[in-house]
Design a protein around this motif. Structure first.
Motif, short mmCIF file in Angstrom:
data_model
loop_
_atom_site.label_atom_id
_atom_site.label_comp_id
_atom_site.label_asym_id
_atom_site.label_seq_id
_atom_site.Cartn_x
_atom_site.Cartn_y
_atom_site.Cartn_z
N LYS A 4 0.82 -1.21 0.00
CA LYS A 4 0.00 0.00 0.00
C LYS A 4 0.85 1.26 0.00
O LYS A 4 0.54 2.24 -0.68
CB LYS A 4 -0.94 -0.02 1.21
N ARG A 8 0.86 4.10 -3.03
CA ARG A 8 0.69 5.55 -2.87
C ARG A 8 1.90 6.31 -3.41
O ARG A 8 1.75 7.33 -4.08
CB ARG A 8 0.48 5.88 -1.39
N SER A 12 1.58 8.72 -6.67
CA SER A 12 1.88 10.14 -6.47
C SER A 12 2.97 10.62 -7.42
O SER A 12 2.87 11.70 -8.01
CB SER A 12 2.30 10.37 -5.01
N GLU A 279 -2.70 5.21 -12.49
CA GLU A 279 -3.07 4.06 -11.67
C GLU A 279 -2.20 2.85 -12.03
O GLU A 279 -1.79 2.08 -11.15
CB GLU A 279 -4.54 3.72 -11.87
N GLY A 282 1.13 3.23 -10.31
CA GLY A 282 1.03 2.94 -8.88
C GLY A 282 0.94 1.46 -8.61
O GLY A 282 1.61 0.93 -7.72
N SER A 744 -4.80 -3.70 -1.99
CA SER A 744 -4.25 -2.43 -2.46
C SER A 744 -4.10 -2.39 -3.96
O SER A 744 -3.92 -1.32 -4.53
CB SER A 744 -2.89 -2.19 -1.80
#
Length: 756
Positions: A4, A8, A12, A279, A282, A744
């Motif tokens: 997770k 993030r 980011s 996405e 990530g 996640s």
């Protein structure tokens, strides 16, 4: 939870790519500026506390003779083939001027005077080892203070003087000595460029896109710049060995491009499923990034574990290389997703040239998109893994037998340090070495320095000189120098064999265990053997003694970490044993090439040499860490499939086939990078390059594509066996497998498999 946190972080960075790229640009600029302002040059210091050679150096330093410092030598011979220093006044005059010029260099404490010895009598010069018996070769020995007061500028000044005098004097001038060994610039530059070009070509063939091929290269260059600059700053604080930048560049490029390849491959998979680029980046960092963090951490911990050898230069060298690896891990989970976010959906496309190359190379699916081509490649690997799975016993036995056969030469492993005689003839150190060996004998290139404290036994020095001179491994003994203030005597002796010859190490051992104790007796006097040859022999012996402890520690750590990751006992045990097989085979091939000379000419090796004493420990640490890359990447996919289907055979076929193309591409990149260093001039660099390349090639082919599926098929469901009591004891979190990590990444949670 690690996944997770990585999700993030990667998302980011992908959403704000230019901020992250700007931050890395600033970091690289600051690192380079710091290296320029505060950095130092690399230097080798082959000493370690507690060694006999170190005790000799301490005695010599107390005596203040200057022999504890660095040395250089200028080996000269008249340009006129018929002239000798005995009868050619112009050559002798030139020799006098050469010595005078050298004495004026900064930090030079003194020089030998072959011309003055000739004027005093030819026999004096010959007996003092300053002029060869035929008068053709003379040696000017240059004494410097200890290494802490010197820098690479002192070597540059000596080299520049030699270049100038070659044009002005009727002499052939060659130079060598441990000043060159300590401060010569390491190999690199061209090797790094060759490795980058080869990696770029492989990435382009793998992805069929210039953009996709450029991103891992760009990330690796950024990371290497920051890592090597930081290493240079470290060199301004402590002695960083000369091999550290070369090894750091080699390993940094290999792991950096490898880590980027793993993340990029996952990113393209998510793009093919229709995910938004941010996405996808990530999720790619969350899934592929965790094995990257784990593998990078394993490399770092393994390398830092070399501190167990208690050899300072190895500890500092390991720290320097670890800095580069850590930088690459950080770049993989921050800078790379920023690149992925900036590139956007273009990474899902394959250009015309790339499609044509892939079609030609792979022979299938022309004009289709890359995901379909990838599926076709996976189908080919499925057929191969299925074939191995149907015949696991012969494949397991055959592959293991092949690797064990390749490991057999390790029984003849001899550690040491290649001397200047192993350098190419294009180097002045090699030419100086050959001239000295021709004129004075091979042992003159590696004198031993015996330091004796005769306290309480004034007759010990005579007994010592006589006993040493009578040893069959000693060619000659120079006059004894006694310091009046301390009474400490120093004795320079010349072996009959070259510094890297095993017989020289045997002579040193015999002097220490038999000759010196017999001559000294049980009185208070003491004597120790130093000099470069003795120091290198001592370091080699210490690393050999500590290697089993280090290997056991790395094996235990790897087993524990893999058990935490995969919640299994047999999977990590199998991984440890298979890694040992691949590393052992690589070591065996190194012995065959460097000690036996098999195929040495292919990498420019001009003479057989022993394996550098510290290389086996370094290679073991690095290779065991690097093999975790493939282990975690492959077994993570196998475990995912097993947890999803509950069928061991299907999990092996699907897991291995889905990772095979990426592992093969990653291995090809590493092999290309490492082999580019195997053609360097320095034998140590050749050993690092060939050893790493061979081990990675074996690991990614014989081990991952034959032994892993064969042994996992034979073990069946017991691959994932874990006692219930042990499962409760093992922690979960950043290192251990956390099955909620699937949440996640948007995938369905999977059951845990333990013995109930």
């Amino acid at each position: 939870m690690l996944s997770k946190a990585l999700l993030r972080l990667g998302a980011s960075a992908a959403r704000h790519p230019w901020r992250v790229i700007a931050a890395w640009l600033i970091a690289a600029t600051l690192a380079v500026l710091a290296a320029v302002a505060f950095g130092g040059r690399t230097a080798d210091s082959m000493t370690a506390p507690g060694l006999d050679s170190q005790r000799a150096a301490e005695l010599i330093e107390r005596a203040g003779t200057g022999q504890e410092g660095m040395t250089a030598q200028l080996v000269v011979t008249p340009l006129d083939d018929g002239a000798t220093f005995f009868d050619d006044d112009s050559a002798r005059t030139a020799l006098t001027r050469l010595r005078a010029e050298v004495k004026r260099l900064p930090h030079v404490l003194g020089t030998s005077d072959p011309a003055g010895a000739l004027d005093a009598g030819g026999d004096t010069a010959v007996r003092g080892g300053l002029v060869s018996a035929d008068g053709r070769i003379a040696v000017v020995r240059v004494q410097y203070p200890d290494q802490s007061r010197l820098s690479a500028e002192d070597l540059d000044a000596l080299v520049d003087l030699g270049d100038r005098l070659r044009a002005e004097l009727p002499l052939r001038i060659e130079m060598g000595g441990n000043l060159f060994y300590a401060f010569s610039d390491p190999d690199g530059g061209v090797s790094e460029l060759i490795g980058l070009v080869a990696a770029a070509a492989i990435l382009f063939l793998a992805f069929g896109s210039l953009v996709a091929a450029a991103l891992p290269i760009g990330m690796a260059v950024f990371g290497l710049t920051v890592g090597v600059a930081t290493m240079t700053v470290l060199a301004g604080v402590t002695d960083v060995p000369t091999f550290a930048p070369v090894l750091g560049s080699m390993v940094g490029l290999g792991v950096g491009i490898d880590y980027a390849l793993f993340v990029l491959a996952r990113h393209r998979e998510y793009l093919a499923r229709g995910l938004d680029p941010h996405e996808a980046a990530g999720r790619a960092v969350a899934t592929a990034g965790r094995p990257v963090v784990f593998a990078g951490g394993t490399v770092v911990v393994s390398i830092l574990g070399m501190a167990v050898a208690n050899v300072p230069f190895m500890t500092v060298g390991g720290l320097a290389v670890s800095i580069v690896v850590l930088t690459m891990v950080l770049a993989s989970v921050t800078l790379l997703p920023a690149f992925l976010g900036a590139a956007g959906p273009r990474l899902a496309r394959v250009g015309r040239i790339g499609r044509a190359l892939q079609t030609r190379k792979l022979g299938r699916l022309a004009r289709r998109r890359n995901p379909a081509a990838g599926a076709a490649h996976a189908a080919g690997w499925r057929r191969w893994i299925g074939h191995v799975g149907r015949r696991p016993v012969p494949y397991a036995v055959g592959a293991a037998g092949l690797l064990l056969t390749a490991t057999l030469p390790v029984l003849g492993l001899r550690v040491g340090l290649p001397d200047d005689g192993s350098l190419p003839h294009s180097r002045t150190e090699r030419r100086a070495y050959d001239l000295v060996a021709e004129g004075f004998g091979p042992g003159t290139n590696g004198p031993l320095v015996i330091a004796a404290d005769p306290t309480g036994d004034p007759g010990v020095l005579d007994r010592l000189v006589g006993a040493v001179a009578a040893d069959p491994g000693i060619a000659s003994v120079a006059p004894t120098h006694i310091d009046r203030a301390t009474g400490i005597a120093t004795l320079v002796v010349f072996p009959t064999t070259s510094p890297q010859d095993k017989a020289t190490a045997d002579t040193i051992a015999r002097l220490r265990t038999d000759v010196l104790p017999t001559a000294i007796g049980h009185g208070p006097a003491r004597a120790h053997i130093g000099g470069a040859a003795a120091s290198l022999s001592d370091v080699g012996r210490r690393t050999s003694q500590r290697l089993p402890v280090f290997v056991a520690a790395v094996l235990a750590m790897s087993f524990l970490l893999l058990m935490l990751v995969f919640r299994s006992i047999l999977v990590p045990l199998k991984a440890v044993l298979l890694n040992l097989l691949s590393i052992g085979a690589a070591f065996g091939i190194m012995v065959a090439v460097f000690q036996w000379g098999w195929g040495g000419a292919l990498i420019g090796l001009e003479a057989t040499v022993p394996i550098v004493s510290f290389i086996p420990m370094f290679l073991f640490a690095i290779l065991f860490g690097l093999s975790m890359d493939y282990e975690v990447f492959l077994l993570s996919r196998v475990r995912e499939e097993y947890l999803r289907t509950g069928d061991n055979g299907t999990a092996i076929v699907e897991g291995v086939s889905r990772t095979a193309r990426i592992i093969t591409s990653a291995a090809l990149i590493m092999v290309a990078v490492f082999l580019s260093f195997a053609v360097a001039e320095d034998p140590s660099t050749k050993m690092f390059g060939l050893g790493l390349a061979t081990a990675i090639f074996i690991d990614a082919t014989v081990v991952r594509m034959v032994l892993v599926p064969a042994t996992m098929t034979l073990l069946g469901r017991t691959n994932w066996w874990l006692p219930k009591w042990l499962d409760r004891m093992l922690p979960r979190g950043p290192v251990g497998t956390d099955d909620t990590d699937a949440d996640s990444t948007g995938e369905a949670p999977r059951p845990r498999l333990v013995d109930r």
